[in-house]
Design an enzyme around this catalytic site. Structure first.
Site, PDB file in Angstrom:
ATOM      1  CE  LYS A 169     -98.937  -5.009  -7.527  1.00  0.00           C
ATOM      2  NZ  LYS A 169     -97.912  -5.051  -6.458  1.00  0.00           N
ATOM      3  CG  ASP A 182     -96.464  -7.726  -8.571  1.00  0.00           C
ATOM      4  OD1 ASP A 182     -96.133  -7.255  -7.480  1.00  0.00           O
ATOM      5  OD2 ASP A 182     -97.201  -8.738  -8.656  1.00  0.00           O
TER       6      ASP A 182
HETATM    7  N1  GLU Z   1     -94.584  -5.014  -7.032  1.00  0.00           N
HETATM    8  C1  GLU Z   1     -93.735  -4.659  -5.949  1.00  0.00           C
HETATM    9  C2  GLU Z   1     -94.544  -4.486  -4.683  1.00  0.00           C
HETATM   10  O1  GLU Z   1     -95.507  -5.129  -4.519  1.00  0.00           O
HETATM   11  C3  GLU Z   1     -92.903  -3.446  -6.262  1.00  0.00           C
HETATM   12  C4  GLU Z   1     -93.651  -2.195  -6.534  1.00  0.00           C
HETATM   13  C5  GLU Z   1     -92.776  -1.038  -6.902  1.00  0.00           C
HETATM   14  O2  GLU Z   1     -91.574  -1.160  -6.873  1.00  0.00           O
HETATM   15  O3  GLU Z   1     -93.350   0.013  -7.231  1.00  0.00           O
HETATM   16  O4  GLU Z   1     -94.242  -3.739  -3.772  1.00  0.00           O
END
Ligand code: GLU
Length: 448
Positions: free
Chosen positions: A124, A164
């Site tokens: 993340k 996100d």
């Molecule tokens: N931010 C989204 C999540 O929490 C998507 C992450 C992604 O697609 O890599 O899963």
């Protein structure tokens, strides 16, 4: 005592990271029966290794605003766990972003990604940059500066960021453009959530919301219930809520409550028409802080500064906004309201004690976010596959994969809980199933 000792040690070590500690406690406590059945985990110091990111990158992001003033933000990328695939997870641009938030999201992402059954590790990232009120050229300059710091750490087989909060298709476009400019290669597998013209996947924008509804349908099926005619309360009105509204309407249900930072909207007739859904999308683009304009436009109730947890005229609650949105007081009101389904969608939307409280109540089914929202990242993994094969799947193909994925996640969670004598406990089941996959891969890869 292994779990207690590890949690206590982490509490001393990371006392300033409450969100992170909460996420770790939920996973380790929920996976307790599995952990206790595997004494070799303790010998391998597995829990401590799982709680320590493989890498935490922190960098300076400097950009110039339209008036020529220079600003300095902090950027992060947490490469939490790469045991089952390249690090994968979104970037969050929000004022309140700090190390604890990025770490908790990276930790959660690891177990969520494992649940998808696809080869993606957990990561993340983000920045304390506040995108609200910024012009398009300011966003562009920020994204270019952010990627200039990040590009050396990512890649299609290394780490694949996505969107996100505060990072959508526009930001991904600017980030990808800068990556390509710096590398001189067209490597579109490095980011997901891209535009369709350069390797994005159909259904990716809707995937988290659609997936949440597909998962909900499995829960309802298990309870001999159906989605038709159900009234749903969703907190938030962003991308995820939008997908929920669309799919719910398509399946004959309706979102009758939704909310923003300014308060909540109650639309008895439901957000079911294309006009209403499009209005929300536009409202959100123009102002992510206020949902009151919807109430004004469609002549329905708006309650300023309040949350709708505890209202009696809904059948299903889906917290889909921010972390720690529902506290113990709210949870008690929810219990009193008699609502039968509490389906988490946002990452960790429920304060730990509130979640524990709700799980203990009779007559209310609780489903955890890391299972319910996994369709988003799951379709990101499908985007990676399409990029690797240099082809595009149709809408129907992606949707079919997504549906199957959500059915599997529900089934695997259910079976994992059953295996440990926990009944229909979706929270424990999801944590056990995700944990098991990551643990197995870590143990098989040796000590590091
Ligand atoms: N931010 C989204 C999540 O929490 C998507 C992450 C992604 O697609 O890599 O899963």
């Amino acid at each position: 005592m292994y779990i207690e000792n590890t949690i206590n040690e982490l509490k001393l070590k990371y006392e300033n990271e409450p969100e992170f500690l909460q996420a770790v406690e939920e996973v380790f406590e929920s996976a307790r029966p599995l952990i206790e059945a595997h004494p070799e985990y303790e010998k391998a110091d597995l829990l401590m290794r799982m709680a320590e990111p493989e890498r935490m990158i922190r960098f300076r992001v400097v950009w110039t605003d339209d008036e020529g003033k220079v600003h300095t933000n902090v950027g992060y990328r947490c490469q939490f766990n790469g045991a089952i695939g390249p690090y994968k997870g979104g970037l969050r641009f929000q004022k309140n972003v700090n190390e604890s938030i990025i770490k908790f999201l990276g930790f959660e992402q690891t177990y969520k990604n494992a649940l998808t059954g696809l080869p993606i590790g957990g990561g993340k990232g983000g920045s304390d940059f506040d995108p609200s009120g910024k012009s398009d050229s300011e966003i562009l300059r920020f994204c270019q500066s952010y990627m200039t710091a990040l590009y050396r750490y990512i890649g299609a087989d290394t780490d694949v960021p996505a969107g996100d909060m505060g990072v959508g298709k526009r930001e991904i476009g600017y980030l990808f453009g800068q990556y390509r400019r710096l590398k001189g290669n067209f490597e579109n597998g490095v980011l997901t959530g891209k535009g369709l013209s350069y390797g994005g996947s159909l259904i990716r924008p809707e995937a988290t919301g659609y997936g949440a509804i597909y998962y909900l349908c499995e829960v309802l099926k298990h309870q001999n219930d159906t989605i038709g005619g159900k009234r749903i309360g969703v907190s938030g009105y962003g991308n995820v809520a939008w997908g929920i509204m669309k799919k719910a309407a398509e399946l004959g249900a309706k979102v009758t409550y939704f909310s923003g930072p300014d308060g909540y909207v109650h639309d008895e007739n439901g957000v079911i028409t294309e006009e209403k859904i499009a209005f929300i999308e536009e409202m959100r683009k123009n102002d992510p802080m206020h949902c009151e304009p919807y109430a004004k436009k469609f002549g329905c109730e708006f309650v300023k500064g309040e949350k709708f947890w505890g209202v009696k005229d809904v059948d299903i609650l889906m917290p889909a906004a921010v972390q720690n949105d529902v506290d113990l007081e709210h949870a008690k009101k929810i219990k009193e309201s008699g609502v039968k389904y509490y389906i988490e969608v946002a990452n960790m939307p429920t304060v730990y004690e509130a979640l524990e409280y709700l799980r203990k109540q009779e007559g209310i089914i609780v489903a955890p976010s890391k299972a319910v929202n996994a369709g988003g990242v799951g379709v990101s993994a499908l985007e990676m596959s399409q990029n690797a094969m240099r082809l595009h799947w149709t809408k129907e193909e992606v949707d079919e994969h997504l549906k199957k994925m959500m059915v599997n996640i529900h089934r695997e969670s259910m079976e994992a809980a059953k295996e440990y004598g926990l009944g229909y406990d979706l929270v424990a089941g999801a944590n056990i199933a995700g944990f098991k996959r990551v643990a197995e891969a870590m143990i098989e890869q040796g000590i590091f």
